[in-house]
Design a protein around this motif. Structure first.
Motif, PDB file in Angstrom:
ATOM      1  N   UNK A 139       0.834  -1.206   0.000  1.00 57.52           N
ATOM      2  CA  UNK A 139       0.000   0.000   0.000  1.00 57.52           C
ATOM      3  C   UNK A 139       0.868   1.256   0.000  1.00 57.52           C
ATOM      4  N   UNK A 140       1.893   1.263   0.823  1.00 58.14           N
ATOM      5  CA  UNK A 140       2.779   2.424   0.887  1.00 58.14           C
ATOM      6  C   UNK A 140       3.531   2.618  -0.430  1.00 58.14           C
ATOM      7  N   UNK A 141       4.032   1.521  -0.996  1.00 58.13           N
ATOM      8  CA  UNK A 141       4.808   1.638  -2.232  1.00 58.13           C
ATOM      9  C   UNK A 141       3.938   2.139  -3.387  1.00 58.13           C
ATOM     10  N   UNK A 142       2.732   1.636  -3.481  1.00 56.15           N
ATOM     11  CA  UNK A 142       1.830   2.110  -4.535  1.00 56.15           C
ATOM     12  C   UNK A 142       1.529   3.594  -4.380  1.00 56.15           C
ATOM     13  N   UNK A 143       1.399   4.053  -3.137  1.00 59.45           N
ATOM     14  CA  UNK A 143       1.160   5.474  -2.903  1.00 59.45           C
ATOM     15  C   UNK A 143       2.362   6.300  -3.338  1.00 59.45           C
ATOM     16  N   UNK A 144       3.561   5.805  -3.110  1.00 59.93           N
ATOM     17  CA  UNK A 144       4.780   6.518  -3.509  1.00 59.93           C
ATOM     18  C   UNK A 144       4.820   6.699  -5.018  1.00 59.93           C
ATOM     19  N   UNK A 145       4.618   5.611  -5.748  1.00 55.41           N
ATOM     20  CA  UNK A 145       4.654   5.682  -7.214  1.00 55.41           C
ATOM     21  C   UNK A 145       3.580   6.623  -7.724  1.00 55.41           C
ATOM     22  N   UNK A 146       2.408   6.539  -7.138  1.00 57.81           N
ATOM     23  CA  UNK A 146       1.285   7.379  -7.571  1.00 57.81           C
ATOM     24  C   UNK A 146       1.548   8.869  -7.299  1.00 57.81           C
ATOM     25  N   UNK A 147       2.070   9.181  -6.130  1.00 60.45           N
ATOM     26  CA  UNK A 147       2.289  10.578  -5.748  1.00 60.45           C
ATOM     27  C   UNK A 147       3.415  11.227  -6.545  1.00 60.45           C
ATOM     28  N   UNK A 148       4.409  10.446  -6.960  1.00 60.14           N
ATOM     29  CA  UNK A 148       5.568  11.014  -7.658  1.00 60.14           C
ATOM     30  C   UNK A 148       5.356  11.119  -9.166  1.00 60.14           C
ATOM     31  N   UNK A 149       4.452  10.326  -9.718  1.00 64.79           N
ATOM     32  CA  UNK A 149       4.179  10.382 -11.163  1.00 64.79           C
ATOM     33  C   UNK A 149       3.384  11.648 -11.490  1.00 64.79           C
ATOM     34  N   UNK A 150       3.563  12.169 -12.714  1.00 70.02           N
ATOM     35  CA  UNK A 150       4.452  11.688 -13.777  1.00 70.02           C
ATOM     36  C   UNK A 150       5.804  12.396 -13.789  1.00 70.02           C
ATOM     37  N   UNK A 151       5.996  13.373 -12.905  1.00 71.08           N
ATOM     38  CA  UNK A 151       7.198  14.209 -12.975  1.00 71.08           C
ATOM     39  C   UNK A 151       8.477  13.449 -12.642  1.00 71.08           C
ATOM     40  N   UNK A 152       8.387  12.527 -11.672  1.00 68.93           N
ATOM     41  CA  UNK A 152       9.566  11.792 -11.236  1.00 68.93           C
ATOM     42  C   UNK A 152       9.503  10.366 -11.772  1.00 68.93           C
ATOM     43  N   UNK A 153      10.458  10.031 -12.623  1.00 69.50           N
ATOM     44  CA  UNK A 153      10.498   8.703 -13.238  1.00 69.50           C
ATOM     45  C   UNK A 153      11.433   7.798 -12.444  1.00 69.50           C
ATOM     46  N   UNK A 154      11.115   6.515 -12.339  1.00 71.00           N
ATOM     47  CA  UNK A 154      12.000   5.608 -11.596  1.00 71.00           C
ATOM     48  C   UNK A 154      13.337   5.423 -12.303  1.00 71.00           C
ATOM     49  N   UNK A 155      14.423   5.474 -11.530  1.00 72.54           N
ATOM     50  CA  UNK A 155      15.754   5.130 -12.028  1.00 72.54           C
ATOM     51  C   UNK A 155      16.274   3.866 -11.346  1.00 72.54           C
ATOM     52  N   UNK A 156      15.569   3.403 -10.340  1.00 78.26           N
ATOM     53  CA  UNK A 156      15.742   2.074  -9.755  1.00 78.26           C
ATOM     54  C   UNK A 156      14.415   1.757  -9.081  1.00 78.26           C
TER      55      UNK A 156
END
Length: 441
Positions: A248-265
């Motif tokens: 739940x926490x990880x999904x919230x992180x990805x959702x809150x940071x998109x689309x401006x911050x793209x994963x690099x790892x």
């Protein structure tokens, strides 16, 4: 949710089984390891901290100026020893501890690394308290391209539980310091920890919203990683983390940071910055210098002494800090490569074949095929790319790997404690505080 958690648990158990031999370290002679094939990165460990946070599993000691100055001198000697043996590095990462505890010593060491190796990337960790213009200007002038700030949270209650509020300031004070520091470097990274025992989803989302207002262009979102000793200490101060909340926490992180911050790892997200949050992703090989550092060179893991006293003595004797090593067999070496490459979001087929030949795909077919069937990766002509679902699982696997490293650190710290106990018997002044010997924790 039950099915997802069942799969998560099964994958972690399988990962533990497959990687159970990674940390079986044996005694090493301490000579400079052979120069690896291909590029390598340099990791420099500075173990000194003003505050020994109860959740931290890294090798760190209480900062004392005299010991720190002697330690930096040994570090520079060890770095020169690797250069003389023919090692070359494309970048350097100063981690800890808190590398900025002795700014002048740090800048001198950065200068030495740049002069010897001509590195393109210089990454330095620091804490919020040190984000002051004189230090920021000094680091920029020294050639630092990435500054990483250990914030952990902007939530004042969590900062108090982590024993950081009094020493490093409130969340709002930290936010202002980051706003000041952001323009100084090509990459300004903020480290936050999720799944703290008393952290709520609302608190995590608030942290991410605050981060997005600061001008920093990279964020590393680490799950709380522990070791048996640290977990016992945490339970007294902070409580026990609930791993059922990780998804739940990880999904919230990805959702809150998109689309401006793209994963690099799998746990780092970047907006136009440079440099990785993990030196083991930046290069297949890396050399770790200093007390409590790890190296990985052409399939061999190395670890240095966790005793600052022993580390200094080894350097004076013409050795490196290395005390133990483990040569991975071919299959474990390929599994390690798969872990790191997938954590870095993908594996290039041509690269893997050039590095290991067809046996890479034959030996690791069960892992690769399972990841495809589970939807963790997509496959094309170039290789395998991590999906959103796969990012979560690789985050779990990498945190599991680091927790196995933390367990090894626990064992080494226990050895250091015995050493200090023996020293106390022959140095009564240690108990009174007049004997200037490093304090280990």
């Amino acid at each position: 949710m039950f099915d997802s958690m069942l799969i998560d648990s099964a994958l972690i158990r399988l990962f533990r089984f497959r990687t159970r031999g990674f940390m079986k370290m044996a005694e090493a002679d301490g000579r400079v390891p052979p120069v690896p094939e291909g590029d390598a990165y340099l990791y420099v460990h500075i173990p000194f901290c003003e505050v020994l946070c109860p959740f931290c599993s890294f090798h760190r000691v209480q900062h004392r100026k005299a010991e720190a100055h002697a330690y930096f001198a040994s570090l520079r000697e060890e770095i020169q020893r690797y250069h003389a043996a023919g090692h070359r590095f494309t970048g350097v990462y100063f981690g800890g501890g808190t590398p900025t505890c002795e700014p002048e010593e740090l800048v001198e060491t950065i200068g030495l690394v740049r002069a010897l190796f001509g590195v393109r990337e210089v990454s330095v960790e620091t804490n919020p308290k040190d984000l002051q213009p004189p230090l920021l200007e000094s680091l920029r002038a020294a050639g630092v391209t990435r500054l990483s700030v250990g914030v952990q949270s902007f939530d004042d209650q969590l900062l108090r539980e982590m024993e950081r509020f009094t020493k490093y300031g409130s969340g709002s004070e930290t936010a202002e310091r980051i706003r000041l520091a952001a323009p100084y470097f090509p990459t300004l990274n903020v480290d936050l920890i999720f799944n703290q025992p008393h952290q709520t989803l609302e608190s995590l989302q608030r942290d991410l919203k605050i981060f997005r207002t600061l001008g920093a262009n990279q964020i590393s979102m680490y799950p709380l990683m522990t070791s048996p000793t640290v977990l016992h200490r945490m339970e007294r101060n902070m409580g026990r983390p609930d791993h059922r909340r990780l998804r739940q926490f990880y999904q919230a992180i990805v959702r809150e940071l998109a689309p401006d911050f793209a994963p690099t790892s799998a746990w780092c997200f970047t907006k136009g910055g440079q440099g990785s949050d993990e030196y083991l992703v930046a290069s297949e090989n890396y050399v770790g210098v200093g007390s409590g550092a790890f190296s990985y060179l052409d399939g061999t893991l190395y670890s240095t002494s966790f005793s600052l006293q022993a580390y200094g003595e080894r350097i004076r004797d013409g050795l490196t800090g290395i005390t133990t090593r483990h040569r991975l067999d071919d299959t474990d070496r390929m599994r390690y490569t798969l872990l790191v490459k997938m954590f870095g979001l993908g594996l290039d087929r041509r690269w893997a074949q050039a590095r290991y030949g067809r046996k890479f795909f034959r030996k690791l077919w069960p892992e690769l095929r399972s990841m495809e069937l589970l939807g963790a990766v997509t496959r094309d002509d170039r290789g395998w790319r991590l999906t959103g679902r796969g990012m979560f699982w690789l985050m779990l696997m990498m945190s599991e790997f680091f927790e196995s490293v933390n367990t090894y650190r626990d064992a080494m710290r226990a050895h250091v404690k015995e050493e200090l106990d023996r020293y106390a018997e022959t140095c009564p002044a240690l108990a009174s505080g007049t004997c200037r010997q490093p304090v280990f924790n």
